[in-house]
Scaffold this motif. Structure first.
Motif, PDB file in Angstrom:
ATOM      1  N   GLY A  12       0.803  -1.220   0.000  1.00 14.24           N
ATOM      2  CA  GLY A  12       0.000   0.000   0.000  1.00 14.24           C
ATOM      3  C   GLY A  12       0.835   1.269   0.000  1.00 14.24           C
ATOM      4  O   GLY A  12       0.297   2.374   0.037  1.00 14.24           O
ATOM      5  N   SER A  13       2.155   1.138  -0.076  1.00 10.96           N
ATOM      6  CA  SER A  13       2.996   2.347  -0.085  1.00 10.96           C
ATOM      7  C   SER A  13       2.971   3.016  -1.465  1.00 10.96           C
ATOM      8  O   SER A  13       3.436   4.139  -1.618  1.00 10.96           O
ATOM      9  CB  SER A  13       4.438   2.009   0.296  1.00 10.96           C
ATOM     10  N   VAL A 104      15.395   3.658  -2.294  1.00 11.33           N
ATOM     11  CA  VAL A 104      14.322   4.643  -2.228  1.00 11.33           C
ATOM     12  C   VAL A 104      13.232   4.040  -1.346  1.00 11.33           C
ATOM     13  O   VAL A 104      12.521   3.112  -1.754  1.00 11.33           O
ATOM     14  CB  VAL A 104      13.780   4.941  -3.646  1.00 11.33           C
ATOM     15  N   TYR A 105      13.127   4.548  -0.129  1.00  9.46           N
ATOM     16  CA  TYR A 105      12.190   3.960   0.831  1.00  9.46           C
ATOM     17  C   TYR A 105      10.925   4.801   0.915  1.00  9.46           C
ATOM     18  O   TYR A 105      10.953   5.941   1.385  1.00  9.46           O
ATOM     19  CB  TYR A 105      12.880   3.864   2.208  1.00  9.46           C
ATOM     20  N   LEU A 106       9.833   4.246   0.422  1.00 10.20           N
ATOM     21  CA  LEU A 106       8.544   4.936   0.529  1.00 10.20           C
ATOM     22  C   LEU A 106       8.022   4.662   1.933  1.00 10.20           C
ATOM     23  O   LEU A 106       7.518   3.583   2.240  1.00 10.20           O
ATOM     24  CB  LEU A 106       7.570   4.430  -0.540  1.00 10.20           C
ATOM     25  N   ASN A 107       8.199   5.660   2.766  1.00  9.78           N
ATOM     26  CA  ASN A 107       7.978   5.492   4.206  1.00  9.78           C
ATOM     27  C   ASN A 107       6.533   5.847   4.569  1.00  9.78           C
ATOM     28  O   ASN A 107       6.138   7.009   4.574  1.00  9.78           O
ATOM     29  CB  ASN A 107       8.975   6.403   4.930  1.00  9.78           C
ATOM     30  N   ILE A 108       5.758   4.818   4.869  1.00  8.33           N
ATOM     31  CA  ILE A 108       4.317   4.977   5.121  1.00  8.33           C
ATOM     32  C   ILE A 108       3.986   4.316   6.460  1.00  8.33           C
ATOM     33  O   ILE A 108       4.562   3.287   6.806  1.00  8.33           O
ATOM     34  CB  ILE A 108       3.519   4.332   3.947  1.00  8.33           C
ATOM     35  N   SER A 109       3.059   4.909   7.204  1.00  8.80           N
ATOM     36  CA  SER A 109       2.712   4.345   8.514  1.00  8.80           C
ATOM     37  C   SER A 109       1.915   3.042   8.337  1.00  8.80           C
ATOM     38  O   SER A 109       1.263   2.841   7.307  1.00  8.80           O
ATOM     39  CB  SER A 109       1.863   5.338   9.298  1.00  8.80           C
ATOM     40  N   ARG A 110       1.956   2.194   9.362  1.00  2.00           N
ATOM     41  CA  ARG A 110       1.194   0.932   9.310  1.00  2.00           C
ATOM     42  C   ARG A 110      -0.304   1.225   9.170  1.00  2.00           C
ATOM     43  O   ARG A 110      -1.028   0.539   8.449  1.00  2.00           O
ATOM     44  CB  ARG A 110       1.477   0.104  10.572  1.00  2.00           C
ATOM     45  N   GLU A 111      -0.739   2.287   9.851  1.00  2.00           N
ATOM     46  CA  GLU A 111      -2.150   2.687   9.813  1.00  2.00           C
ATOM     47  C   GLU A 111      -2.596   2.989   8.364  1.00  2.00           C
ATOM     48  O   GLU A 111      -3.631   2.507   7.910  1.00  2.00           O
ATOM     49  CB  GLU A 111      -2.255   3.952  10.667  1.00  2.00           C
ATOM     50  N   MET A 113      -1.067   2.000   5.634  1.00  4.98           N
ATOM     51  CA  MET A 113      -0.965   0.752   4.852  1.00  4.98           C
ATOM     52  C   MET A 113      -2.263  -0.027   4.959  1.00  4.98           C
ATOM     53  O   MET A 113      -2.816  -0.473   3.959  1.00  4.98           O
ATOM     54  CB  MET A 113       0.113  -0.153   5.454  1.00  4.98           C
ATOM     55  N   GLU A 114      -2.756  -0.189   6.211  1.00  2.07           N
ATOM     56  CA  GLU A 114      -3.964  -0.998   6.432  1.00  2.07           C
ATOM     57  C   GLU A 114      -5.166  -0.346   5.755  1.00  2.07           C
ATOM     58  O   GLU A 114      -5.986  -1.019   5.146  1.00  2.07           O
ATOM     59  CB  GLU A 114      -4.193  -1.212   7.925  1.00  2.07           C
ATOM     60  N   LYS A 115      -5.237   0.971   5.850  1.00  3.04           N
ATOM     61  CA  LYS A 115      -6.342   1.703   5.227  1.00  3.04           C
ATOM     62  C   LYS A 115      -6.342   1.474   3.711  1.00  3.04           C
ATOM     63  O   LYS A 115      -7.373   1.194   3.110  1.00  3.04           O
ATOM     64  CB  LYS A 115      -6.177   3.197   5.538  1.00  3.04           C
ATOM     65  N   ARG A 116      -5.169   1.548   3.102  1.00  2.75           N
ATOM     66  CA  ARG A 116      -5.089   1.405   1.638  1.00  2.75           C
ATOM     67  C   ARG A 116      -5.369  -0.030   1.183  1.00  2.75           C
ATOM     68  O   ARG A 116      -5.965  -0.241   0.135  1.00  2.75           O
ATOM     69  CB  ARG A 116      -3.718   1.850   1.145  1.00  2.75           C
ATOM     70  N   ILE A 117      -4.927  -1.012   1.986  1.00  2.00           N
ATOM     71  CA  ILE A 117      -5.203  -2.416   1.606  1.00  2.00           C
ATOM     72  C   ILE A 117      -6.713  -2.662   1.651  1.00  2.00           C
ATOM     73  O   ILE A 117      -7.293  -3.241   0.738  1.00  2.00           O
ATOM     74  CB  ILE A 117      -4.448  -3.410   2.521  1.00  2.00           C
ATOM     75  N   LYS A 118      -7.371  -2.157   2.725  1.00  3.62           N
ATOM     76  CA  LYS A 118      -8.836  -2.318   2.849  1.00  3.62           C
ATOM     77  C   LYS A 118      -9.531  -1.680   1.650  1.00  3.62           C
ATOM     78  O   LYS A 118     -10.471  -2.233   1.091  1.00  3.62           O
ATOM     79  CB  LYS A 118      -9.319  -1.626   4.139  1.00  3.62           C
ATOM     80  N   GLN A 119      -9.041  -0.510   1.275  1.00  2.00           N
ATOM     81  CA  GLN A 119      -9.613   0.214   0.141  1.00  2.00           C
ATOM     82  C   GLN A 119      -9.484  -0.604  -1.149  1.00  2.00           C
ATOM     83  O   GLN A 119     -10.419  -0.737  -1.908  1.00  2.00           O
ATOM     84  CB  GLN A 119      -8.828   1.511  -0.024  1.00  2.00           C
ATOM     85  N   ARG A 120      -8.277  -1.176  -1.349  1.00  2.87           N
ATOM     86  CA  ARG A 120      -8.016  -1.993  -2.539  1.00  2.87           C
ATOM     87  C   ARG A 120      -8.981  -3.162  -2.606  1.00  2.87           C
ATOM     88  O   ARG A 120      -9.515  -3.471  -3.658  1.00  2.87           O
ATOM     89  CB  ARG A 120      -6.582  -2.567  -2.456  1.00  2.87           C
ATOM     90  N   ILE A 121      -9.237  -3.792  -1.429  1.00  2.18           N
ATOM     91  CA  ILE A 121     -10.120  -4.959  -1.396  1.00  2.18           C
ATOM     92  C   ILE A 121     -11.554  -4.512  -1.712  1.00  2.18           C
ATOM     93  O   ILE A 121     -12.237  -5.113  -2.534  1.00  2.18           O
ATOM     94  CB  ILE A 121     -10.052  -5.668  -0.025  1.00  2.18           C
ATOM     95  N   SER A 122     -11.999  -3.411  -1.056  1.00  2.00           N
ATOM     96  CA  SER A 122     -13.391  -2.994  -1.265  1.00  2.00           C
ATOM     97  C   SER A 122     -13.619  -2.498  -2.694  1.00  2.00           C
ATOM     98  O   SER A 122     -14.709  -2.610  -3.227  1.00  2.00           O
ATOM     99  CB  SER A 122     -13.802  -1.937  -0.244  1.00  2.00           C
ATOM    100  N   GLN A 137      -1.993  -9.740   7.222  1.00  2.00           N
ATOM    101  CA  GLN A 137      -1.303  -9.440   8.496  1.00  2.00           C
ATOM    102  C   GLN A 137       0.110 -10.028   8.490  1.00  2.00           C
ATOM    103  O   GLN A 137       1.049  -9.408   8.954  1.00  2.00           O
ATOM    104  CB  GLN A 137      -2.086 -10.002   9.702  1.00  2.00           C
ATOM    105  N   ARG A 138       0.235 -11.241   7.930  1.00  2.00           N
ATOM    106  CA  ARG A 138       1.552 -11.892   7.890  1.00  2.00           C
ATOM    107  C   ARG A 138       2.520 -11.054   7.052  1.00  2.00           C
ATOM    108  O   ARG A 138       3.674 -10.858   7.415  1.00  2.00           O
ATOM    109  CB  ARG A 138       1.399 -13.290   7.290  1.00  2.00           C
ATOM    110  N   ARG A 139       2.031 -10.536   5.922  1.00  2.00           N
ATOM    111  CA  ARG A 139       2.902  -9.727   5.068  1.00  2.00           C
ATOM    112  C   ARG A 139       3.270  -8.412   5.761  1.00  2.00           C
ATOM    113  O   ARG A 139       4.399  -7.944   5.666  1.00  2.00           O
ATOM    114  CB  ARG A 139       2.249  -9.486   3.702  1.00  2.00           C
ATOM    115  N   LEU A 140       2.295  -7.839   6.487  1.00  2.00           N
ATOM    116  CA  LEU A 140       2.608  -6.595   7.214  1.00  2.00           C
ATOM    117  C   LEU A 140       3.625  -6.869   8.314  1.00  2.00           C
ATOM    118  O   LEU A 140       4.584  -6.118   8.491  1.00  2.00           O
ATOM    119  CB  LEU A 140       1.333  -6.006   7.841  1.00  2.00           C
TER     120      LEU A 140
END
Ligand code: AMP
Length: 191
Positions: A12-13, A104-111, A113-122, A137-140
């Protein structure tokens, strides 16, 4: 020397999206993405079962595949590698004297990341391995427990330039503008 740009960032980064935008603007780069490379293997490959569980495939298999793909004649963006310390060490040992290396580190918070993954699924645009909550969760977890320490190690290495890019909850274009500004300033890309 050509450049080897390591694109790093959790799920989700926007790593893949950002890499595609860089490639469009800078067609001199070759693109090597470990996830896509592995997904292209035949369905009966044992590595496919490991991926379906959201686990890391063995370093030896991946390093063999990468050795064929990364050649010093091309500026290259490597997406999805390294994911753990052993891979970061292998990469520097193998390529630091053949490329100018940039992480090049795309630095994104865990929060976020989770929001974007949920969005992708929905939105129905998630990948097969996004749909299963345990796998997500395992990948995170493996990102924070294994990849972040590898990134910290690279940050302290003199053989690689480390660029930390803050990814915020704004549009892709806004995050891309921040990214390109930092990459241009550091002579990684020209536009
Ligand atoms: P990705 O598309 O980058 O999320 O990768 C999909 C899957 O491929 C991961 O969940 C892993 O199973 C495998 N994979 C990709 N890159 C690596 C890596 N650097 N090390 C180990 N496994 C990897």
């Amino acid at each position: 020397m050509k450049k080897l740009v390591l694109m790093a960032g959790g799920q989700g980064s926007g790593k893949g999206t950002m890499a595609q935008k860089i490639l469009k603007d800078n067609p001199n780069f070759k693109y090597v993405e470990t996830g896509a490379m592995l997904r292209a293997l035949p369905d009966n490959s044992p590595l496919k079962q490991i991926m379906a569980r959201g686990e890391f495939v063995p370093d030896a298999d991946l390093c063999n595949l990468l050795t064929e793909k990364i050649v010093p004649q091309h500026d290259t963006i490597l997406d999805g590698f390294p994911r753990q310390l052993s891979q970061a060490q292998w990469l520097l040992m193998k390529f630091a004297n053949r490329f100018d290396m940039v992480a090049v580190y795309l630095n994104i918070s865990r929060e976020l990341m989770e929001k974007r993954i949920k969005q992708r699924i929905s939105e129905g645009v998630g990948r097969a391995d996004d749909a299963d909550k345990t796998v997500v969760q395992r990948r995170l977890d493996s990102f924070f427990n294994k990849t972040v320490p590898a990134l910290d190690w690279m940050k302290n290495s003199k053989q690689i330039k480390f660029l930390d890019i803050p990814i915020r909850d704004v549009s892709i274009d806004e995050n891309y503008a921040t990214l390109t500004q930092i990459l241009c300033k550091n002579n990684v890309i020209t536009r």
